[in-house]
Design a protein around this motif. Structure first.
Motif, PDB file in Angstrom:
ATOM      1  N   UNK A 218       0.820  -1.219   0.000  1.00 14.64           N
ATOM      2  CA  UNK A 218       0.000   0.000   0.000  1.00 14.64           C
ATOM      3  C   UNK A 218       0.850   1.265   0.000  1.00 14.64           C
ATOM      4  N   UNK A 219       2.083   1.184   0.513  1.00 12.78           N
ATOM      5  CA  UNK A 219       2.947   2.363   0.528  1.00 12.78           C
ATOM      6  C   UNK A 219       3.235   2.840  -0.894  1.00 12.78           C
ATOM      7  N   UNK A 220       3.366   1.889  -1.837  1.00 15.88           N
ATOM      8  CA  UNK A 220       3.662   2.232  -3.225  1.00 15.88           C
ATOM      9  C   UNK A 220       2.382   2.347  -4.052  1.00 15.88           C
ATOM     10  N   UNK A 221       1.396   1.500  -3.762  1.00 14.61           N
ATOM     11  CA  UNK A 221       0.190   1.483  -4.593  1.00 14.61           C
ATOM     12  C   UNK A 221      -0.694   2.706  -4.374  1.00 14.61           C
ATOM     13  N   UNK A 222      -0.685   3.275  -3.164  1.00 19.99           N
ATOM     14  CA  UNK A 222      -1.543   4.422  -2.897  1.00 19.99           C
ATOM     15  C   UNK A 222      -1.196   5.622  -3.780  1.00 19.99           C
ATOM     16  N   UNK A 223       0.060   6.079  -3.804  1.00 16.68           N
ATOM     17  CA  UNK A 223       0.352   7.198  -4.721  1.00 16.68           C
ATOM     18  C   UNK A 223       0.165   6.830  -6.182  1.00 16.68           C
ATOM     19  N   UNK A 224       0.396   5.546  -6.543  1.00 17.26           N
ATOM     20  CA  UNK A 224       0.182   5.126  -7.932  1.00 17.26           C
ATOM     21  C   UNK A 224      -1.301   5.208  -8.299  1.00 17.26           C
ATOM     22  N   UNK A 225      -2.190   4.792  -7.400  1.00 20.69           N
ATOM     23  CA  UNK A 225      -3.627   4.861  -7.681  1.00 20.69           C
ATOM     24  C   UNK A 225      -4.107   6.307  -7.752  1.00 20.69           C
ATOM     25  N   UNK A 226      -3.592   7.151  -6.873  1.00 19.63           N
ATOM     26  CA  UNK A 226      -3.979   8.566  -6.926  1.00 19.63           C
ATOM     27  C   UNK A 226      -3.519   9.192  -8.240  1.00 19.63           C
ATOM     28  N   UNK A 227      -2.303   8.843  -8.685  1.00 17.67           N
ATOM     29  CA  UNK A 227      -1.788   9.386  -9.943  1.00 17.67           C
ATOM     30  C   UNK A 227      -2.626   8.921 -11.130  1.00 17.67           C
ATOM     31  N   UNK A 228      -2.990   7.642 -11.144  1.00 19.20           N
ATOM     32  CA  UNK A 228      -3.818   7.115 -12.236  1.00 19.20           C
ATOM     33  C   UNK A 228      -5.186   7.801 -12.233  1.00 19.20           C
ATOM     34  N   UNK A 229      -5.747   7.996 -11.062  1.00 13.51           N
ATOM     35  CA  UNK A 229      -7.066   8.629 -10.962  1.00 13.51           C
ATOM     36  C   UNK A 229      -7.018  10.079 -11.454  1.00 13.51           C
ATOM     37  N   UNK A 230      -5.944  10.785 -11.126  1.00 13.69           N
ATOM     38  CA  UNK A 230      -5.822  12.183 -11.553  1.00 13.69           C
ATOM     39  C   UNK A 230      -5.594  12.269 -13.059  1.00 13.69           C
ATOM     40  N   UNK A 231      -4.694  11.435 -13.590  1.00 13.26           N
ATOM     41  CA  UNK A 231      -4.400  11.474 -15.024  1.00 13.26           C
ATOM     42  C   UNK A 231      -5.618  11.107 -15.871  1.00 13.26           C
TER      43      UNK A 231
END
Length: 262
Positions: free
Chosen positions: A233-246
């Motif tokens: 979750x430490x890595x997936x959380x910022x990745x999911x936020x980035x995908x959602x924003x893009x």
């Protein structure tokens, strides 16, 4: 040294003296206030005799209005788009894994504004067809209430699955109505709520899928790199936020929710 000691003793004595003076003053003020006659307002609730029938009608209308206001939150949840919107937004927050971000107050506020936006045409019909004639004394209260139900029935019927409606008709042992006017509002509301939850869970499933893929990719990448001690979750959380924003997720989600009620 003696001068310093005397000054310290003087300050301590003065501090105690000031404290006792303040306590004494408070007691004197309390006693003075108690000695005076203080007039307090008196609130009474009673029932008087009505002088004419119009007063009875107005009193009953006020009573009905207060009853409606007391159940207004339940009516808002059960008969409008609020339930679907708040469930979908909760699914989004859980899928992102952001816990309390956005906060509950923000989600509820956004759901209320979106509900008002979606229900505006229905509320306009109720105002024109029921409230305006009633306030102009062109129709009775019963007729106005009947007219107000028609726009709400039209809205709820468009969002209700036929299977859910048949379910509650069977539970009440009612024959299928020939027209929407014959359909009881007590049968339509629970069928509408179940349909809304079903639709919200379907949208929530589609929201979860891309974020689940991100979680799987991050977890498999960390395992292949031998970083088994790091929580995914430490890595997936910022990745999911980035995908959602893009992907401009907020605009797509709001467009989907609003378009689903058209």
């Amino acid at each position: 040294m003696r001068g310093k000691v005397r000054v310290g003793v003087f300050l301590r004595l003065n501090g105690k003296t000031i404290t006792w003076i303040m306590i004494l003053a408070f007691l004197l003020l309390t006693a003075a206030a108690g000695a005076q006659d203080v007039s307090l307002p008196k609130i009474t609730i009673g029932i008087d005799k009505a002088k004419d029938p119009d007063q009875i009608s107005a009193s009953l209308q006020i009573l009905v209005l207060l009853t409606v206001l007391s159940v207004a939150p339940a009516l808002l949840i059960m008969t409008t788009a609020f339930s679907r919107i708040i469930i979908v937004l909760s699914f989004l927050r859980t899928a992102l894994g952001t816990q309390n971000i956005p906060p509950n107050q923000l989600l509820v506020g956004l759901s209320l504004f979106l509900t008002t936006f979606i229900m505006a045409p229905t509320f306009d019909r109720i105002h024109k067809e029921a409230l305006e004639p009633y306030f102009a004394k062109k129709i009775s209260f019963e007729e106005g209430f009947k007219r107000a139900q028609a726009p709400m029935k039209d809205f709820m019927l468009r969002q209700t699955y036929t299977t859910d409606l048949k379910l509650f008709l069977g539970l009440r042992n009612e024959p299928p109505p020939k027209t929407k006017d014959e359909l009881s509002i007590l049968t339509l509301i629970p069928a509408f709520i179940i349909s809304e939850m079903k639709t919200a869970f379907m949208i929530g499933f589609y929201i979860y899928v891309p974020f689940l893929v991100v979680d799987l990719v991050v977890a498999s990448t960390l395992m292949s790199m031998g970083m088994m001690m790091m929580p995914p979750t430490v890595v997936s959380l910022p990745a999911k936020i980035l995908v959602f924003i893009l992907a401009d997720g907020w605009a797509i989600l709001i467009q989907t929710l609003v378009g689903g009620f058209r």
